[in-house]
Design a protein around this motif. Sequence first.
Motif, PDB file in Angstrom:
ATOM      1  N   ASN A 131      45.074  50.371 -20.798  1.00  0.00           N
ATOM      2  CA  ASN A 131      43.833  50.873 -20.185  1.00  0.00           C
ATOM      3  C   ASN A 131      43.797  52.396 -20.078  1.00  0.00           C
ATOM      4  O   ASN A 131      42.726  52.970 -19.824  1.00  0.00           O
ATOM      5  N   TRP A 132      44.935  53.079 -20.239  1.00  0.00           N
ATOM      6  CA  TRP A 132      45.046  54.469 -19.800  1.00  0.00           C
ATOM      7  C   TRP A 132      44.063  55.410 -20.481  1.00  0.00           C
ATOM      8  O   TRP A 132      43.504  56.305 -19.844  1.00  0.00           O
ATOM      9  N   LYS A 133      43.816  55.215 -21.769  1.00  0.00           N
ATOM     10  CA  LYS A 133      42.889  56.115 -22.482  1.00  0.00           C
ATOM     11  C   LYS A 133      41.432  55.653 -22.404  1.00  0.00           C
ATOM     12  O   LYS A 133      40.543  56.267 -22.989  1.00  0.00           O
ATOM     13  N   HIS A 134      41.201  54.562 -21.663  1.00  0.00           N
ATOM     14  CA  HIS A 134      39.825  54.078 -21.505  1.00  0.00           C
ATOM     15  C   HIS A 134      39.228  54.422 -20.151  1.00  0.00           C
ATOM     16  O   HIS A 134      38.015  54.430 -19.988  1.00  0.00           O
ATOM     17  N   LEU A 135      40.070  54.656 -19.169  1.00  0.00           N
ATOM     18  CA  LEU A 135      39.557  54.945 -17.826  1.00  0.00           C
ATOM     19  C   LEU A 135      40.584  55.783 -17.069  1.00  0.00           C
ATOM     20  O   LEU A 135      41.789  55.679 -17.315  1.00  0.00           O
ATOM     21  N   PRO A 136      40.100  56.651 -16.175  1.00  0.00           N
ATOM     22  CA  PRO A 136      41.052  57.385 -15.332  1.00  0.00           C
ATOM     23  C   PRO A 136      41.633  56.438 -14.282  1.00  0.00           C
ATOM     24  O   PRO A 136      40.949  56.050 -13.328  1.00  0.00           O
ATOM     25  N   VAL A 137      42.873  56.052 -14.490  1.00  0.00           N
ATOM     26  CA  VAL A 137      43.540  55.125 -13.573  1.00  0.00           C
ATOM     27  C   VAL A 137      43.764  55.832 -12.229  1.00  0.00           C
ATOM     28  O   VAL A 137      44.202  56.985 -12.191  1.00  0.00           O
ATOM     29  N   GLY A 138      43.457  55.156 -11.147  1.00  0.00           N
ATOM     30  CA  GLY A 138      43.663  55.722  -9.820  1.00  0.00           C
ATOM     31  C   GLY A 138      43.810  54.642  -8.783  1.00  0.00           C
ATOM     32  O   GLY A 138      43.605  53.454  -9.067  1.00  0.00           O
ATOM     33  N   TYR A 139      44.197  55.052  -7.580  1.00  0.00           N
ATOM     34  CA  TYR A 139      44.375  54.103  -6.481  1.00  0.00           C
ATOM     35  C   TYR A 139      44.050  54.828  -5.182  1.00  0.00           C
ATOM     36  O   TYR A 139      44.094  56.062  -5.113  1.00  0.00           O
ATOM     37  N   HIS A 140      43.730  54.076  -4.151  1.00  0.00           N
ATOM     38  CA  HIS A 140      43.438  54.678  -2.857  1.00  0.00           C
ATOM     39  C   HIS A 140      44.722  54.987  -2.096  1.00  0.00           C
ATOM     40  O   HIS A 140      45.639  54.165  -2.059  1.00  0.00           O
ATOM     41  N   GLY A 141      44.771  56.166  -1.491  1.00  0.00           N
ATOM     42  CA  GLY A 141      45.894  56.570  -0.662  1.00  0.00           C
ATOM     43  C   GLY A 141      45.502  56.620   0.807  1.00  0.00           C
ATOM     44  O   GLY A 141      44.383  56.252   1.175  1.00  0.00           O
ATOM     45  N   ARG A 142      46.427  57.060   1.644  1.00  0.00           N
ATOM     46  CA  ARG A 142      46.219  57.044   3.094  1.00  0.00           C
ATOM     47  C   ARG A 142      45.599  58.355   3.561  1.00  0.00           C
ATOM     48  O   ARG A 142      46.213  59.424   3.466  1.00  0.00           O
ATOM     49  N   SER A 143      44.399  58.280   4.095  1.00  0.00           N
ATOM     50  CA  SER A 143      43.671  59.488   4.506  1.00  0.00           C
ATOM     51  C   SER A 143      44.282  60.127   5.741  1.00  0.00           C
ATOM     52  O   SER A 143      44.252  61.353   5.887  1.00  0.00           O
ATOM     53  N   SER A 144      44.835  59.321   6.650  1.00  0.00           N
ATOM     54  CA  SER A 144      45.255  59.854   7.947  1.00  0.00           C
ATOM     55  C   SER A 144      46.518  60.680   7.858  1.00  0.00           C
ATOM     56  O   SER A 144      46.897  61.331   8.832  1.00  0.00           O
ATOM     57  N   THR A 145      47.194  60.666   6.712  1.00  0.00           N
ATOM     58  CA  THR A 145      48.424  61.446   6.587  1.00  0.00           C
ATOM     59  C   THR A 145      48.256  62.625   5.623  1.00  0.00           C
ATOM     60  O   THR A 145      49.243  63.157   5.126  1.00  0.00           O
ATOM     61  N   VAL A 146      47.009  63.015   5.368  1.00  0.00           N
ATOM     62  CA  VAL A 146      46.771  64.265   4.632  1.00  0.00           C
ATOM     63  C   VAL A 146      46.936  65.408   5.633  1.00  0.00           C
ATOM     64  O   VAL A 146      46.289  65.417   6.682  1.00  0.00           O
ATOM     65  N   VAL A 147      47.836  66.344   5.314  1.00  0.00           N
ATOM     66  CA  VAL A 147      48.135  67.448   6.238  1.00  0.00           C
ATOM     67  C   VAL A 147      48.008  68.775   5.504  1.00  0.00           C
ATOM     68  O   VAL A 147      48.009  68.839   4.272  1.00  0.00           O
ATOM     69  N   VAL A 148      47.907  69.837   6.283  1.00  0.00           N
ATOM     70  CA  VAL A 148      47.716  71.156   5.698  1.00  0.00           C
ATOM     71  C   VAL A 148      49.068  71.803   5.391  1.00  0.00           C
ATOM     72  O   VAL A 148      50.082  71.499   6.037  1.00  0.00           O
ATOM     73  N   SER A 149      49.072  72.668   4.426  1.00  0.00           N
ATOM     74  CA  SER A 149      50.233  73.498   4.088  1.00  0.00           C
ATOM     75  C   SER A 149      50.858  74.072   5.355  1.00  0.00           C
ATOM     76  O   SER A 149      50.163  74.505   6.270  1.00  0.00           O
ATOM     77  N   GLY A 150      52.190  74.070   5.391  1.00  0.00           N
ATOM     78  CA  GLY A 150      52.895  74.584   6.563  1.00  0.00           C
ATOM     79  C   GLY A 150      53.367  73.487   7.481  1.00  0.00           C
ATOM     80  O   GLY A 150      54.251  73.712   8.314  1.00  0.00           O
ATOM     81  N   THR A 151      52.789  72.296   7.349  1.00  0.00           N
ATOM     82  CA  THR A 151      53.238  71.157   8.152  1.00  0.00           C
ATOM     83  C   THR A 151      54.578  70.673   7.605  1.00  0.00           C
ATOM     84  O   THR A 151      54.703  70.405   6.412  1.00  0.00           O
ATOM     85  N   ASP A 152      55.605  70.586   8.476  1.00  0.00           N
ATOM     86  CA  ASP A 152      56.897  70.050   8.045  1.00  0.00           C
ATOM     87  C   ASP A 152      56.734  68.593   7.630  1.00  0.00           C
ATOM     88  O   ASP A 152      55.946  67.848   8.220  1.00  0.00           O
ATOM     89  N   ILE A 153      57.514  68.188   6.643  1.00  0.00           N
ATOM     90  CA  ILE A 153      57.475  66.804   6.171  1.00  0.00           C
ATOM     91  C   ILE A 153      58.793  66.139   6.552  1.00  0.00           C
ATOM     92  O   ILE A 153      59.867  66.610   6.171  1.00  0.00           O
ATOM     93  N   VAL A 154      58.697  65.060   7.325  1.00  0.00           N
ATOM     94  CA  VAL A 154      59.897  64.312   7.702  1.00  0.00           C
ATOM     95  C   VAL A 154      60.231  63.332   6.574  1.00  0.00           C
ATOM     96  O   VAL A 154      59.358  62.590   6.114  1.00  0.00           O
ATOM     97  N   ARG A 155      61.481  63.350   6.155  1.00  0.00           N
ATOM     98  CA  ARG A 155      61.903  62.409   5.106  1.00  0.00           C
ATOM     99  C   ARG A 155      61.584  60.983   5.539  1.00  0.00           C
ATOM    100  O   ARG A 155      61.980  60.552   6.639  1.00  0.00           O
ATOM    101  N   PRO A 156      60.865  60.221   4.717  1.00  0.00           N
ATOM    102  CA  PRO A 156      60.492  58.862   5.113  1.00  0.00           C
ATOM    103  C   PRO A 156      61.648  57.886   4.932  1.00  0.00           C
ATOM    104  O   PRO A 156      62.522  58.089   4.082  1.00  0.00           O
TER     105      PRO A 156
END
Lengths: 391, 391
Positions: A131-156
């Motif tokens: 399918n890859w060259k027929h459509l832009p493959v994508g998926y929904h991610g989690r909106s509530s964990t979008v953070v701004v630059s400078g926010t520390d990221i805790v290893r999950p």
Amino acid sequence: MTVISIPADSLFGLDNLPYGVFSTPDAGPRVGVRVGDSVVDLAKMLGDAAFAQPTLNAFMAQGRPRWVEVRAQITDLVVGDVPDAAVHSVDDVTMHLPIAVADYVDFYASENHATNLGRLFRPDAEPLMPNWKHLPVGYHGRSSTVVVSGTDIVRPSGQRKAPTDAAPTFGPSLRLDIEAEMGFIVGVGSPMGSSISPDEFADHCFGAVILNDWSARDIQAWEYVPLGPNLGKSFATSISPWVVPLQALDAARVATPVQDPTPLPYLQGEQDWGLDIDLAVEWNGDVVSRPPYAGMYWSPSQMLAHTTANGAAASTGDLFGSGTISGPEKDQRGAFIELTWSGAEPVEVAGEQRTFIQDGDEIAISATAPGHAGARIGFGEVRARILPAGS
Amino acid sequence: MTVISIPADSLFGLDNLPYGVFSTPDAGPRVGVRVGDSVVDLAKMLGDAAFAQPTLNAFMAQGRPRWVEVRAQITDLVVGDVPDAAVHSVDDVTMHLPIAVADYVDFYASENHATNLGRLFRPDAEPLMPNWKHLPVGYHGRSSTVVVSGTDIVRPSGQRKAPTDAAPTFGPSLRLDIEAEMGFIVGVGSPMGSSISPDEFADHCFGAVILNDWSARDIQAWEYVPLGPNLGKSFATSISPWVVPLQALDAARVATPVQDPTPLPYLQGEQDWGLDIDLAVEWNGDVVSRPPYAGMYWSPSQMLAHTTANGAAASTGDLFGSGTISGPEKDQRGAFIELTWSGAEPVEVAGEQRTFIQDGDEIAISATAPGHAGARIGFGEVRARILPAGS
């Protein structure tokens, strides 16, 4: 009154004028525009209450004619005297997440990246899915964990199971990675039951940011079949604080690579929305990769058209990521799993041989694009430090 | 003043008291509680401004002690005289989407469903993936297209490619399907970097609704590798208007089926959160399936624990779906692709042999659960009519 000086080599001249949300010690988050090394308080300068908000959403929802009008007003006003109270040094402000994120969709639009990941995750199969060259493959991610630059990221932490393990174990990710991407922000949405064609892109897309789609490769590899990535990605996504308006990217527009087979009509447009943006990935101060956005197979206008092709609504504040940007060369790969070939080929970082991210590492992704008359404009950077699991 | 009568066999007696958002010709959306065939305006009865809102979010964010208190107050007050202005007949109100949806995650928690779908989508492989019994597999869906029961669903268009086709074509889905699920709503979230254990479920989950995860199987089958479902699902998800509080489900709580292998500790709890909920799927007036929720392998408390195990934030208004509920018997399957075995075994619907959904069809999913003293409580229904593509 203040006259704002713009250094001759500034990446934030009058052909850029990105929007962001800033606060100062005496006042909370509101909308500003960056001019040189200054941040101009737009509510104070233009008197529109839409700017006295903690996100860009109200302004974005006003629509493209208003975006064009405000940009022209700013261009006129900042070359004259600006009220002192409206001008701050970038060094004196705190930047915030610029938008209230509605739906977040992440794509997979680099042929080099999709091919590399296919080889690494599915070594016994064709790297690109049919399918890859027929459509832009994508998926929904989690909106509530979008953070701004400078926010520390805790290893999950999460479930990890190497192929040689009998059963999964739960613990901190051992293969924490980045994905260097561009993010696109919807200013004006579309109602359920309608769709947005590729040539309507500029009426809907407000602007672009740099995006780091943090990825825990061990968690992702175990969980992702058959419904796609979830906890391997959902812990955090970082974006840069300055939203570069689509208007500022006029000089960066290029054709995408030739798309063969020809996409279906709903993915075709007259307008070029490939973008000649150069990224740089810095790992503990060393630039380890320079991913070129211009080679991305699918354009952002095609990604938005695809997202709405089934009649799904789009909303002010929707964010969509391009997917990892990887060029054909090794030092153009936008994820460490590709750059180090799943850890088999370490890279030198500040004098050490490194594969995946260690606690205490600091990652910064920056980007620039052509501006007018040979100058360049900047997106700034998306930067974060990694903290140990459980911090 | 009005005395609310509750018919003896009502599914909406004092052991239920579900919350919803309703409007009347003279006033806009606000929060009500259902008692028998009446809707009680909670802002008018209790004088809390959190109920004078177009969603339940403000009330949900007040937390479990407040949920318990309000339920007790309602129980006391509605057996006496209620001000006339606070009482409406269910026939005189319009119901609205009860929550502002934050992140929406859909799971895949029925072993029968996952096995059936595995056989249909990947006939040459083991139907259950190796991860399935170790973690509740799920993916993020599109929040902006969650709609309330009664909203017409327009048949989506998209790319479809049968294995025998040389290339995909774009057009209306030819294999439009339902997924009968329960949906769970987060009332109180958790910040980034923390997680919710299974035994903390009742402090965070506000209540449950019936959920129909509309699925375009032809679009889904072509697009879903390797990043999961996107446009095959993102066009619409319907939920029932009445949110049954978790407190009302005390008598419905049962153990899940034996989980073998034993889940990792972060998925273990002392409390049983399996739920003995009986669903019924009605297709143009004929009940074609009766999926039993009690057989679901993963509990909703495990789904929420898993979602936050990597430190991802949870938010007021998060919605998570159980995944299709299918029992072991053919007439317990919660999706038409299973019920008709991908169209090979049509079912009789109102005198016709049918496989997937046709334009003009009407689908309703209802659900009930044990209440107190042998009575039952109702979730009401999620109902929708299918309109032709492009309407």
